[in-house]
Design a protein around this motif. Structure first.
Motif, PDB file in Angstrom:
ATOM      1  N   GLN A  40       3.536   6.061  -3.151  1.00  0.00           N
ATOM      2  CA  GLN A  40       2.913   7.040  -2.270  1.00  0.00           C
ATOM      3  C   GLN A  40       3.890   8.175  -1.953  1.00  0.00           C
ATOM      4  N   ASN A  41       3.339   9.269  -1.431  1.00  0.00           N
ATOM      5  CA  ASN A  41       4.163  10.380  -0.985  1.00  0.00           C
ATOM      6  C   ASN A  41       5.203   9.875   0.022  1.00  0.00           C
ATOM      7  N   SER A  92       0.816  -1.222   0.000  1.00  0.00           N
ATOM      8  CA  SER A  92       0.000   0.000   0.000  1.00  0.00           C
ATOM      9  C   SER A  92       0.847   1.268   0.000  1.00  0.00           C
ATOM     10  N   SER A  93       2.123   1.146   0.339  1.00  0.00           N
ATOM     11  CA  SER A  93       3.008   2.315   0.364  1.00  0.00           C
ATOM     12  C   SER A  93       3.645   2.608  -0.985  1.00  0.00           C
ATOM     13  N   TYR A 125       6.735   7.177   5.031  1.00  0.00           N
ATOM     14  CA  TYR A 125       5.529   7.234   4.206  1.00  0.00           C
ATOM     15  C   TYR A 125       4.399   7.801   5.067  1.00  0.00           C
ATOM     16  N   PRO A 126       4.105   9.118   4.961  1.00  0.00           N
ATOM     17  CA  PRO A 126       3.098   9.728   5.836  1.00  0.00           C
ATOM     18  C   PRO A 126       1.694   9.143   5.645  1.00  0.00           C
ATOM     19  N   ASN A 127       1.330   8.819   4.408  1.00  0.00           N
ATOM     20  CA  ASN A 127      -0.033   8.362   4.138  1.00  0.00           C
ATOM     21  C   ASN A 127      -0.335   7.012   4.781  1.00  0.00           C
ATOM     22  N   THR A 128       0.641   6.119   4.750  1.00  0.00           N
ATOM     23  CA  THR A 128       0.422   4.773   5.285  1.00  0.00           C
ATOM     24  C   THR A 128       1.056   4.578   6.665  1.00  0.00           C
ATOM     25  N   LYS A 129       1.664   5.640   7.187  1.00  0.00           N
ATOM     26  CA  LYS A 129       2.317   5.591   8.496  1.00  0.00           C
ATOM     27  C   LYS A 129       3.309   4.430   8.592  1.00  0.00           C
TER      28      LYS A 129
END
Length: 388
Positions: free
Chosen positions: A92-93, A88-89, A109-113
């Motif tokens: 990603q940003n 999922s990362s 990866y901020p979106n997926t922590k």
């Protein structure tokens, strides 16, 4: 001619030996720049190649390969990262940090922590509780995140300072795995990046891990010429010692004859100390001074572990160079790290690092000799300028 000599001669004339010789003479950008073992440089390179916005043209390809590749790494401690989080990362940003709280590299990866830390160790040893301390930093800095620490080394060795009681999983990764990932994605880079990545891969395979091609050639040589191979291996330390000794004889000769030393050649005194060493193979020291200098003031050229050079005075003669030290800004005298009863006499206050010419003195080269002599003449001229 003895059988042993005949065996070595056949090996030397063999096609396989000729092929493997080309690897040692091929252009090596990292060797030329003397950064083959510089962890800081390697971490900077990895950070740039992992950064999708950097001007290499790889976009996310290497970052994605590195992130997904974690599932194939050896897990030394902790619970593995879920594959779903890694997938999922992808694309990603992302934020790439260098030396964040002394951790070499952090991928966030901020979106997926998801946070992946990389501790890069080429040949250096771990500091006291280093990896465990980094695990604690990650837990404190990134609560409610999926965390991992990748311990990167030439051969994928296991860290010795991790804390198995902490939740942060620790993975082991080799530079060979980095090379394989880069080989798969380098075609996506721009022309400049492709050339550099190829050089980086060659450096990894040639200096750190040994490429499959080199290993295969060594196996062919061993299979056909095992006796000669054994003779050469047995003589390896002898050859290393002889190389150092002959290099220092060349240094000594050049100190007496090179044009750079012509103004002081009549005044130069050289004290030589050579000792066989189980630790260093050979320890070699040239202590050089001018007759007009105060007692105890010398410049040391040495090969122990490092090949290096520094100007110094021994403790008993510190008072005789007090005024020189004051003018150079190193008074009271700064002690030479790891050298008992020796004190720097130089305006360069960073000589604990900068005295080094090569961290592996046994691999001394002609370029190293030139650098060593350049540093020597700088130290001599600086001391003379103060005395005048």
């Amino acid at each position: 001619m003895s059988k042993e000599l005949e065996a070595v001669e056949r090996l030397f004339l063999s096609e396989e030996f000729s092929k493997i010789s080309t690897f040692s003479t091929s252009f090596d950008l990292f060797k030329m720049m003397r950064i083959r073992s510089k962890e800081l440089i390697h971490s900077n390179i990895l950070a740039a190649l992992l950064n999708p916005s950097y001007a290499h043209g790889l976009n996310y390809s290497f970052l994605n390969s590195f992130t997904l590749g974690i599932v194939n790494l050896h897990l030394e401690s902790g619970v593995p990262l879920p594959l779903s989080v890694l997938i999922s990362s992808i694309d990603q940003n992302v934020r790439i940090y260098r030396e964040l709280e002394n951790i070499d590299l952090i991928i966030e990866y901020p979106n997926t922590k998801l946070v992946i830390a990389v501790e890069n160790k080429i040949w250096a040893k771990e500091q006291l509780k280093q990896v465990g301390r980094y695990q604690e930093i990650l837990l404190t800095r990134y609560p409610n995140h999926k965390l991992a620490l990748v311990y990167l080394s030439p051969n994928g060795r296991k860290p010795t300072t991790l804390n198995r009681d902490l939740e942060v999983p620790v993975y082991c990764m080799s530079y060979g795995q980095i090379a394989k990932q880069l080989e798969l994605v380098k075609s996506r880079g721009n022309e400049s990046a492709k050339y550099f990545i190829s050089q980086f891969i060659s450096h990894i395979e040639g200096y750190m891990t040994g490429s499959n091609e080199v290993n295969e050639l060594c196996w062919q040589i061993f299979s056909k010429y095992e006796d000669a191979y054994s003779q050469m291996m047995n003589a390896y330390q002898y050859c290393q010692r002889r190389k150092v000794e002959e290099s220092f004889l060349d240094i000594e000769s050049r100190v007496k004859t090179d044009a750079a030393f012509s103004k002081v050649s009549d005044e130069i005194e050289i004290i030589k100390t050579v000792e066989k060493s189980s630790k260093y193979i050979v320890a070699y020291d040239l202590d050089i001074r001018l007759k007009s200098w105060p007692p105890g003031l010398k410049v040391k050229l040495y090969k122990h572990n490092w090949l290096g050079v520094f100007p110094y005075v021994t403790g008993e003669f510190r008072d005789s160079v007090k005024e020189i030290s004051k003018k150079l800004g190193c008074y009271p005298n700064i002690q030479v790290k790891a050298w008992q009863d020796k004190y720097y006499v130089s305006s360069n206050l960073n000589l604990d690092k900068e005295r080094m010419v090569n961290s592996d003195g046994n691999s001394i080269s002609m370029e190293d000799i030139n650098t060593l002599l350049n540093k020597l003449i700088v130290h001599i001229e600086e001391i003379n300028s103060v005395l005048k």
